[in-house]
Scaffold this motif. Sequence first.
Motif, PDB file in Angstrom:
ATOM      1  N   PRO A 108     -12.320 -18.753 -13.017  1.00 43.00           N
ATOM      2  CA  PRO A 108     -12.627 -20.064 -12.426  1.00 43.00           C
ATOM      3  C   PRO A 108     -12.200 -21.202 -13.346  1.00 43.00           C
ATOM      4  N   MET A 109     -11.770 -22.304 -12.750  1.00 42.53           N
ATOM      5  CA  MET A 109     -11.337 -23.479 -13.501  1.00 42.53           C
ATOM      6  C   MET A 109     -12.268 -24.661 -13.261  1.00 42.53           C
ATOM      7  N   ASP A 110     -13.427 -24.412 -12.679  1.00 44.48           N
ATOM      8  CA  ASP A 110     -14.398 -25.460 -12.372  1.00 44.48           C
ATOM      9  C   ASP A 110     -15.787 -24.903 -12.669  1.00 44.48           C
ATOM     10  N   VAL A 111     -16.639 -25.717 -13.270  1.00 52.49           N
ATOM     11  CA  VAL A 111     -17.969 -25.260 -13.662  1.00 52.49           C
ATOM     12  C   VAL A 111     -18.771 -24.830 -12.442  1.00 52.49           C
ATOM     13  N   THR A 112     -18.729 -25.627 -11.386  1.00 50.36           N
ATOM     14  CA  THR A 112     -19.494 -25.310 -10.181  1.00 50.36           C
ATOM     15  C   THR A 112     -19.080 -23.965  -9.602  1.00 50.36           C
ATOM     16  N   VAL A 113     -17.778 -23.761  -9.483  1.00 49.15           N
ATOM     17  CA  VAL A 113     -17.267 -22.512  -8.919  1.00 49.15           C
ATOM     18  C   VAL A 113     -17.605 -21.337  -9.824  1.00 49.15           C
ATOM     19  N   ALA A 114     -17.514 -21.545 -11.127  1.00 44.50           N
ATOM     20  CA  ALA A 114     -17.808 -20.470 -12.072  1.00 44.50           C
ATOM     21  C   ALA A 114     -19.235 -19.983 -11.959  1.00 44.50           C
ATOM     22  N   GLU A 115     -20.146 -20.859 -11.544  1.00 47.31           N
ATOM     23  CA  GLU A 115     -21.560 -20.506 -11.513  1.00 47.31           C
ATOM     24  C   GLU A 115     -22.039 -20.044 -10.136  1.00 47.31           C
ATOM     25  N   LEU A 116     -21.140 -19.956  -9.165  1.00 49.69           N
ATOM     26  CA  LEU A 116     -21.515 -19.423  -7.861  1.00 49.69           C
ATOM     27  C   LEU A 116     -21.509 -17.900  -7.899  1.00 49.69           C
ATOM     28  N   ALA A 117     -22.460 -17.295  -7.225  1.00 50.84           N
ATOM     29  CA  ALA A 117     -22.518 -15.838  -7.125  1.00 50.84           C
ATOM     30  C   ALA A 117     -22.822 -15.467  -5.679  1.00 50.84           C
ATOM     31  N   ILE A 118     -22.059 -14.516  -5.162  1.00 48.01           N
ATOM     32  CA  ILE A 118     -22.269 -14.016  -3.807  1.00 48.01           C
ATOM     33  C   ILE A 118     -23.001 -12.691  -3.914  1.00 48.01           C
ATOM     34  N   GLU A 119     -24.195 -12.644  -3.354  1.00 52.78           N
ATOM     35  CA  GLU A 119     -24.977 -11.417  -3.396  1.00 52.78           C
ATOM     36  C   GLU A 119     -25.031 -10.807  -2.005  1.00 52.78           C
ATOM     37  N   THR A 120     -24.674  -9.549  -1.922  1.00 53.03           N
ATOM     38  CA  THR A 120     -24.705  -8.832  -0.657  1.00 53.03           C
ATOM     39  C   THR A 120     -25.651  -7.643  -0.778  1.00 53.03           C
ATOM     40  N   PHE A 121     -26.285  -7.314   0.334  1.00 51.76           N
ATOM     41  CA  PHE A 121     -27.254  -6.225   0.359  1.00 51.76           C
ATOM     42  C   PHE A 121     -26.749  -5.142   1.309  1.00 51.76           C
ATOM     43  N   LEU A 122     -26.415  -3.996   0.731  1.00 51.96           N
ATOM     44  CA  LEU A 122     -25.889  -2.871   1.490  1.00 51.96           C
ATOM     45  C   LEU A 122     -27.037  -1.930   1.863  1.00 51.96           C
ATOM     46  N   PRO A 123     -27.115  -1.489   3.123  1.00 51.96           N
ATOM     47  CA  PRO A 123     -28.162  -0.529   3.472  1.00 51.96           C
ATOM     48  C   PRO A 123     -28.099   0.696   2.564  1.00 51.96           C
ATOM     49  N   ALA A 124     -29.233   1.096   2.070  1.00 54.55           N
ATOM     50  CA  ALA A 124     -29.283   2.228   1.136  1.00 54.55           C
ATOM     51  C   ALA A 124     -29.526   3.555   1.842  1.00 54.55           C
ATOM     52  N   ASP A 125     -29.772   3.507   3.134  1.00 57.32           N
ATOM     53  CA  ASP A 125     -29.966   4.757   3.873  1.00 57.32           C
ATOM     54  C   ASP A 125     -29.555   4.540   5.332  1.00 57.32           C
ATOM     55  N   PRO A 126     -29.290   5.619   6.058  1.00 60.13           N
ATOM     56  CA  PRO A 126     -28.835   5.503   7.453  1.00 60.13           C
ATOM     57  C   PRO A 126     -29.833   4.786   8.354  1.00 60.13           C
ATOM     58  N   ALA A 127     -31.130   4.982   8.108  1.00 62.95           N
ATOM     59  CA  ALA A 127     -32.140   4.360   8.964  1.00 62.95           C
ATOM     60  C   ALA A 127     -32.074   2.836   8.869  1.00 62.95           C
ATOM     61  N   THR A 128     -31.881   2.316   7.655  1.00 64.28           N
ATOM     62  CA  THR A 128     -31.776   0.865   7.489  1.00 64.28           C
ATOM     63  C   THR A 128     -30.537   0.330   8.197  1.00 64.28           C
ATOM     64  N   ALA A 129     -29.419   1.010   8.040  1.00 66.99           N
ATOM     65  CA  ALA A 129     -28.186   0.574   8.692  1.00 66.99           C
ATOM     66  C   ALA A 129     -28.345   0.571  10.208  1.00 66.99           C
ATOM     67  N   ALA A 130     -28.931   1.621  10.751  1.00 71.24           N
ATOM     68  CA  ALA A 130     -29.106   1.712  12.204  1.00 71.24           C
ATOM     69  C   ALA A 130     -30.012   0.599  12.718  1.00 71.24           C
ATOM     70  N   TYR A 131     -31.084   0.333  11.989  1.00 72.09           N
ATOM     71  CA  TYR A 131     -32.000  -0.722  12.424  1.00 72.09           C
ATOM     72  C   TYR A 131     -31.320  -2.085  12.424  1.00 72.09           C
ATOM     73  N   LEU A 132     -30.582  -2.397  11.369  1.00 70.23           N
ATOM     74  CA  LEU A 132     -29.923  -3.694  11.297  1.00 70.23           C
ATOM     75  C   LEU A 132     -28.923  -3.880  12.436  1.00 70.23           C
ATOM     76  N   HIS A 133     -28.207  -2.838  12.785  1.00 73.79           N
ATOM     77  CA  HIS A 133     -27.235  -2.929  13.874  1.00 73.79           C
ATOM     78  C   HIS A 133     -27.907  -3.056  15.234  1.00 73.79           C
ATOM     79  N   SER A 134     -29.189  -2.693  15.313  1.00 73.75           N
ATOM     80  CA  SER A 134     -29.883  -2.734  16.602  1.00 73.75           C
ATOM     81  C   SER A 134     -30.675  -4.011  16.828  1.00 73.75           C
ATOM     82  N   THR A 135     -30.794  -4.841  15.804  1.00 75.14           N
ATOM     83  CA  THR A 135     -31.628  -6.050  15.917  1.00 75.14           C
ATOM     84  C   THR A 135     -30.888  -7.141  16.650  1.00 75.14           C
TER      85      THR A 135
END
Length: 281
Positions: free
Chosen positions: A248-275
Amino acid sequence: MTTAQAAVPVSAPIPSDQGVGPLLRGWRVRRRVSQLELALRAGSSARHISFVETGRSRPSEEMVLRLAEHLDVPVRERNALLLAAGYAPHYPETPLDDPSIQALRAGVERLIRAYEPFPALVVNATYDVVAANQGIAMLLEGVPRRLLAPPLNAMRLTLHPEGLAPRILNLRAWRGHLLAQMERQIALQRSDALRALHEEVAAYPVPDRAGGEDEQASSVPYFALPMRIEHDGRVLSFLSSISTFNTPMDVTVAELAIETFLPADPATAAYLHSTPHSTRS
């Protein structure tokens, strides 16, 4: 809301009123790099590095930036090194609402929307939420409105006794990782705001039941610490991943973080797709 590695001590800020030498030495010691090794990396000599650290030699602007790069100094702190050496900051700090950065922000928001129905959010250096998708909104259902007033803070929402904390089944383990994550950041940044946030959330009470019955409750073999959270009568399990921008060449951009949450089991994935929040089939 991010997993973390082993904790490190919260280091006191290095005094910046003694010139650039002590600051550079502090970073070198933190990185566990010898003067000789740093000199070899930067195309200099151990003698010159020693003179810079003791104030006997004033490094050029180019040398400050080169040493900072080889010591993997955060962008904001590179500006601090330059100021301590008597030079102007090299990296701008562009507000997120500046027109020049809108294309980047729009791209990031498209990215986290594309991740739905799985939760994803973007935070800044003090964990204030810059953007979040519908998956995050689903997890925050039932959180008191006062905690959702801007600016939303991911650490506060997660660990507050009226936030997500009572619903996180492995709260003690998850809380420990979050606090360790903040401690590592504090050790690398002279941020009063981050230190104050750490002190605040570390002081939140932990329910007596936290970290008890659920630590070994699942038979699923996890490969990283999951966040196991109750939602609408179900237990959802997520593994967290953090992404930042390369070079990064900008302080603001350097300090951004993208956090993603991946289902840790099939039941969680299935539920999220059904909501109803799901945008995918």
